[in-house]
Design a protein around this motif. Structure first.
Motif, short mmCIF file in Angstrom:
data_model
loop_
_atom_site.label_atom_id
_atom_site.label_comp_id
_atom_site.label_asym_id
_atom_site.label_seq_id
_atom_site.Cartn_x
_atom_site.Cartn_y
_atom_site.Cartn_z
N ARG A 143 0.82 -1.21 0.00
CA ARG A 143 0.00 0.00 0.00
C ARG A 143 0.85 1.26 0.00
N GLU A 144 0.38 2.24 -0.76
CA GLU A 144 0.97 3.57 -0.79
C GLU A 144 -0.15 4.59 -0.63
N ARG A 145 0.10 5.61 0.16
CA ARG A 145 -0.90 6.67 0.35
C ARG A 145 -0.52 7.89 -0.47
N ILE A 146 -1.47 8.38 -1.25
CA ILE A 146 -1.27 9.60 -2.03
C ILE A 146 -2.05 10.73 -1.37
N ASP A 156 -5.58 5.69 -0.97
CA ASP A 156 -4.68 4.56 -0.78
C ASP A 156 -4.69 3.72 -2.05
N ASP A 210 -2.95 0.21 -3.95
CA ASP A 210 -2.31 -1.07 -3.63
C ASP A 210 -1.59 -1.63 -4.84
N TRP A 211 -0.26 -1.76 -4.70
CA TRP A 211 0.60 -2.23 -5.79
C TRP A 211 0.79 -3.74 -5.73
N VAL A 221 -1.55 -1.50 -10.17
CA VAL A 221 -1.85 -0.69 -8.99
C VAL A 221 -3.35 -0.51 -8.93
N HIS A 262 0.89 11.34 -10.10
CA HIS A 262 1.82 10.78 -9.11
C HIS A 262 2.67 9.67 -9.72
N ASN A 277 6.77 9.83 -10.46
CA ASN A 277 7.63 9.08 -9.55
C ASN A 277 8.07 7.71 -10.03
N TYR A 278 7.47 7.22 -11.12
CA TYR A 278 7.79 5.88 -11.59
C TYR A 278 8.07 5.91 -13.09
#
Length: 319
Positions: A37-40, A49, A51-52, A93, A125, A129-130
């Protein structure tokens, strides 16, 4: 584009739209997927949130997944497509829409079928960032409507977005509500309403000046929910204004990347307008596949690998 002839031929039980829908939602065992999980943090002070899940080998290909009404990234249909794509060199994601990740969102507003600004923030985002060069969008039901609106309402989308697949998508929101209000669909309407009422009770506690307890008690149907909360919290005159402005059918003519719409003929959530045969025949980028069976996100197939998951991979193999 020519209409896509469907190869989906389920076994006898899964020829029932209701059985397919209920089994796939409540009885299917979700494939095993390791999610991180990553929070934006969003511009308006709220958060999302995401989920990758990853393929075994480093990939520059990403599928962005969006769930349906009151869903989340852990639903079997979300994990099913994530698992299949991960096994075939795609990272994924899954977006948990506002308030759907297990924690209430911060603001009075929530998610809607047309809140494309949230998808845009996620894309910004990721692109910042990716290092993904090929991105596809895959949405289910409400998430499918959101994706189609996003693709059609903007003159340009990021060049990294190559294709999209939407499954069981209500192209006309008001007509789909009418279908859900039918007695034959009452079990689904009650399920959605129970979940939404629970959330709105939390909102009333968080924002007593915005939403009184007595107002919460007025919500007896899905239409009531959109009249009392959705429209008012998101800047619409009423529920019908919300449906009119956010139904994705009107945005299809301006889509400029290949899109597969997979809607079953026996999906009891969808009206005839959600099977736009004549329109798809004359649109360069819209591929419409309407299997006779499948229910609502219920395309059961062998070995716990659903037909929509196989079709998604097949459609995006050539970018």
């Amino acid at each position: 584009m020519p209409l896509v002839k469907s190869a989906y031929k389920p076994s006898l039980l899964f020829k029932s739209g209701h059985f397919s829908t209920i089994y796939s939602s409540k009885l299917r065992v979700a494939p095993s997927v390791q999610q991180l999980r990553e929070r934006i943090h969003l511009k308006d002070g709220d958060f999302l949130d995401i989920d990758w899940s990853y393929s075994k080998n480093k990939s520059h290909q990403l599928a962005i997944l969006i769930h349906g009404l009151e869903g989340n990234a852990q639903r079997p249909y979300m994990k099913g497509v994530a698992s299949h794509l991960n096994k075939n060199s795609w990272d994924t994601v899954a977006i948990n829409l506002r308030g759907c990740s297990g924690e209430p969102n911060r603001l009075f507003r929530s998610y809607t079928a047309g809140a494309t600004e949230d998808l845009e923030d996620v894309l910004h985002h990721i692109l910042k960032n990716y290092n993904y060069t090929n991105i596809i969008l895959n949405g289910f039901s409400l998430g499918g409507n959101l994706i189609l609106k996003y693709l059609g309402e903007r003159p340009f989308v990021p060049q990294e977005i190559k294709k999209a697949v939407v499954v069981s998508t209500p192209l006309m929101l008001d007509q789909s509500l009418e279908e859900l209000n039918k007695f034959s669909n009452s079990i689904y309407a009650r399920y959605f309403l129970k979940s939404l009422r629970k959330k709105i009770k939390e909102k009333a506690a968080m924002f007593p000046n915005e939403f009184s307890e007595n107002k919460w008690k007025e919500i007896k149907s899905l239409l009531d929910f959109d009249m009392v909360y959705t429209s008012k919290a998101h800047g619409f005159k009423d529920a019908y204004d919300y449906y009119r402005k956010n139904s994705s059918l009107q945005f299809l003519p301006d889509i400029k990347i290949p899109v597969l719409i997979l809607n079953a003929q026996n999906d009891s959530f969808l009206s005839p307008a959600c099977l736009p045969y004549k329109f798809a025949e004359n649109h360069k980028y819209i591929y419409l596949e309407t299997p006779k069976y499948g229910g609502h996100v219920g395309f059961f197939d062998k070995n716990n690998l659903y037909y929509n998951e196989k079709r998604t991979l097949d459609f995006i193999k050539t970018l």
